[in-house]
Design an enzyme around this catalytic site. Structure first.
Site, mmCIF file in Angstrom:
data_model
loop_
_atom_site.group_PDB
_atom_site.id
_atom_site.type_symbol
_atom_site.label_atom_id
_atom_site.label_comp_id
_atom_site.label_asym_id
_atom_site.label_seq_id
_atom_site.Cartn_x
_atom_site.Cartn_y
_atom_site.Cartn_z
ATOM 1 N N SER A 215 87.692 -36.512 -0.352
ATOM 2 C CA SER A 215 88.800 -35.637 0.052
ATOM 3 C C SER A 215 88.447 -34.777 1.251
ATOM 4 O O SER A 215 89.296 -34.495 2.094
ATOM 5 C CB SER A 215 89.206 -34.745 -1.120
ATOM 6 O OG SER A 215 88.077 -34.034 -1.594
ATOM 7 N N GLN B 257 83.590 -37.894 4.887
ATOM 8 C CA GLN B 257 83.199 -39.275 4.682
ATOM 9 C C GLN B 257 81.738 -39.445 5.083
ATOM 10 O O GLN B 257 81.200 -38.680 5.879
ATOM 11 C CB GLN B 257 84.109 -40.242 5.423
ATOM 12 C CG GLN B 257 84.202 -40.098 6.916
ATOM 13 C CD GLN B 257 85.396 -40.866 7.463
ATOM 14 O OE1 GLN B 257 86.555 -40.553 7.141
ATOM 15 N NE2 GLN B 257 85.145 -41.864 8.296
ATOM 16 N N ASP C 187 81.019 -32.543 -10.459
ATOM 17 C CA ASP C 187 81.876 -33.611 -9.937
ATOM 18 C C ASP C 187 81.225 -34.968 -10.198
ATOM 19 O O ASP C 187 80.999 -35.753 -9.264
ATOM 20 C CB ASP C 187 82.095 -33.405 -8.434
ATOM 21 C CG ASP C 187 83.342 -34.143 -7.932
ATOM 22 O OD1 ASP C 187 84.138 -34.594 -8.785
ATOM 23 O OD2 ASP C 187 83.505 -34.278 -6.710
#
Length: 512
Positions: free
Chosen positions: A160, A163, A310
């Site tokens: 999000s 990259q 996460d």
């Protein structure tokens, strides 16, 4: 209804494969970076979703106990979820981060939303290489060609906020370069405010809808995740914390080439933790991987109080080491929970009370974590990912079945307002823990390793360790400290015998 193919035609940068036959095509993100356009996108989406529910559910008197109502509600959820996905893929950035969070809340939100958003965990919109080079030039004050001998244009992964690409430094070192999307930081403040307004409008239209807790958490965590130097510090901290775990690999940070928007790390190779085919080809035992994750996260949550929050499959790789040993590689250290001693004590006591099926203690320690009255039962279900019947029978003595999962999803849709109430009042430290629990459970489900007695045994030992360590820290009496040590030993011995008994009893059904 918006199909995924139609959704991906709108507002996407770059080109990357998504699923089977779908792609994210380029579009000029500068257009969507205009605050007014992004606000309009969100406003139209909220109106569309609200109208869908009003038209298909609220303009007709339904018998909410019928199968017809359940089917209609499921259709509405699916339409709304796909419309939300369209908005997320149009506005990108922070919206993708929130969408990924939704995709992790398997036991808290309708399955239609969760399944639709899960696509964002593995494939997010991608920027061109020129966009990334611009960020590198701005932050490192160097031309990428002077820093890298080779910079692979195809990303290793797209998330999000950034990259990651494989590259070679001038000295030949192979590295992974994480570059923040150029538009994220500038849009983040407007995007969070927009989402907050949209959530308030939806809550006003539908009193059962209350996602303010998600907005609050995103507003708090986003600035932290946008600072890649903080991510680097987290990586070094957790590597030091678990340096004795020879099977755990945390990539090294190259500080001289890193800024708050560019992070250069050691390059590691492996398969995603949910890739069963990769594990089979490389003779990696899924049960061994699940046991490692159980050990790691039990110690993070209950003992150390520093939790990688996460753990979706793209952030955990597995591989065979040079000596044939199995390795787990932990990536993306931008989001961590730092838990207070008191929280860890209360949460440990809550888990022990659940494992003992002690309803009085469940209520007591739920209250200490912010949950009042009879909501402690719902809270226990959210923490364990099991229905109340299974909690009362003992979650370490009953298996999670497909029938039970359907029961959870059905009951979740019926008590969504109560779940929202729990999320509004629970200790804020608990929110990321719930997300982390769900992601780990999702991995175990994919690997087929749920219901392991060893997982409960490891977690129990960590809980007992935390409870007694904190009790010892609060007393100055040598006699009391000795008494606590003796009690701890006796409880651990009883726990060992209990789980050994369960393992022997179920050795034909479970593999530990």
């Amino acid at each position: 209804m918006w199909s995924l193919g139609r959704v991906l035609k709108y507002g996407i940068v770059g080109s990357t494969v998504l699923g089977s036959g779908y792609s994210l095509h380029a579009n000029d993100y500068n257009v969507n970076s205009i605050a007014l356009v992004r606000l309009a996108n969100a406003g139209v989406a909220v109106c569309d979703i609200a109208w869908t529910y009003k038209k298909k559910l609220y303009y007709r008197e339904w018998d909410k106990t019928t199968e017809e109502y359940a089917e209609q509600k499921s259709k509405c959820h699916k339409i709304a979820a796909e419309r939300l996905l369209k908005l997320i893929c149009t506005n990108r950035g922070v919206y993708i981060k929130v969408g990924q969070h939704i995709g992790a809340l398997e036991y808290l939100l309708p399955s239609e939303f969760v399944q639709t958003m899960k696509v964002l965990h593995s494939k997010a919109p991608q920027n061109t290489i020129d966009d990334l080079y611009r960020v590198i030039r701005q932050d490192l004050k160097v031309n990428p060609a002077d820093l890298f001998d080779d910079f692979q244009p195809e990303p290793l992964g797209t998330a999000s906020l950034a990259q990651v690409h494989r590259a070679n430094l001038k000295d030949g070192t192979v590295v992974a370069v994480k570059v923040q999307h150029p538009y994220v930081r500038g849009n983040s403040i407007v995007d969070m405010k927009t989402m907050e307004v949209c959530c308030k409008i939806m809550a006003w239209i539908f009193p059962d809808f209350n996602m303010q807790w998600l907005v609050d958490e995103s507003k708090k965590n986003l600035p932290i995740e946008l600072d890649f130097l903080n991510e680097g510090r987290n990586a070094e901290k957790v590597a030091s914390m678990f340096k004795d775990y020879k099977w755990l690999k945390v990539p090294k940070i190259f500080w001289e080439h890193s800024t708050d928007r560019v992070l250069v790390m050691e390059y590691v190779e492996g398969g995603q933790v949910d890739d069963l085919e990769y594990m089979k080809r490389n003779k990696i035992d899924p049960f061994e991987i699940s046991n490692y994750l159980g050990i790691l996260y039990s110690h993070m949550i209950f003992v150390n109080g520093f939790v990688h929050s996460d753990p979706h499959p793209g952030n955990i790789l597995v591989a065979k080491g040079a000596r044939g040993d199995t390795q787990v590689m932990l990536l993306d250290h931008g989001l961590y929970s730092t838990l207070s001693d008191q929280f860890r004590y209360d949460y440990s006591q809550l888990w022990l009370s659940i494992l003992k099926v002690d309803r009085v203690s469940m209520r007591e320690y739920s209250e200490k974590l912010g949950i009042r009255g009879n909501l402690y039962g719902i809270f226990a279900c959210m923490v364990t990912g099991r229905p109340w019947d299974a909690v009362l029978k003992g979650i370490d003595r009953t298996r999670l079945s497909s029938t039970e999962k359907k029961t959870i999803q059905h009951e979740t849709s019926l008590i969504l307002p109560l779940i929202a109430d729990v999320l509004e009042h629970v200790d804020r430290q608990m929110l990321l823990i719930l997300k982390t629990n769900d992601l780990i459970r999702s991995i175990e489900k994919t690997l087929g390793t749920q219901n392991r007695q060893r997982a409960f045994a490891v977690m129990s030992r960590c809980c007992i360790r935390t409870v007694f360590n904190q009790q010892q820290a609060k007393t100055t009496s040598d006699w009391e400290k000795l008494s606590l040590k003796l009690r701890k030993f006796i409880i651990q011995l009883k726990m060992f015998l209990y789980y050994s008994y369960l393992w022997l009893l179920n050795c034909t059904l479970f593999r530990t």
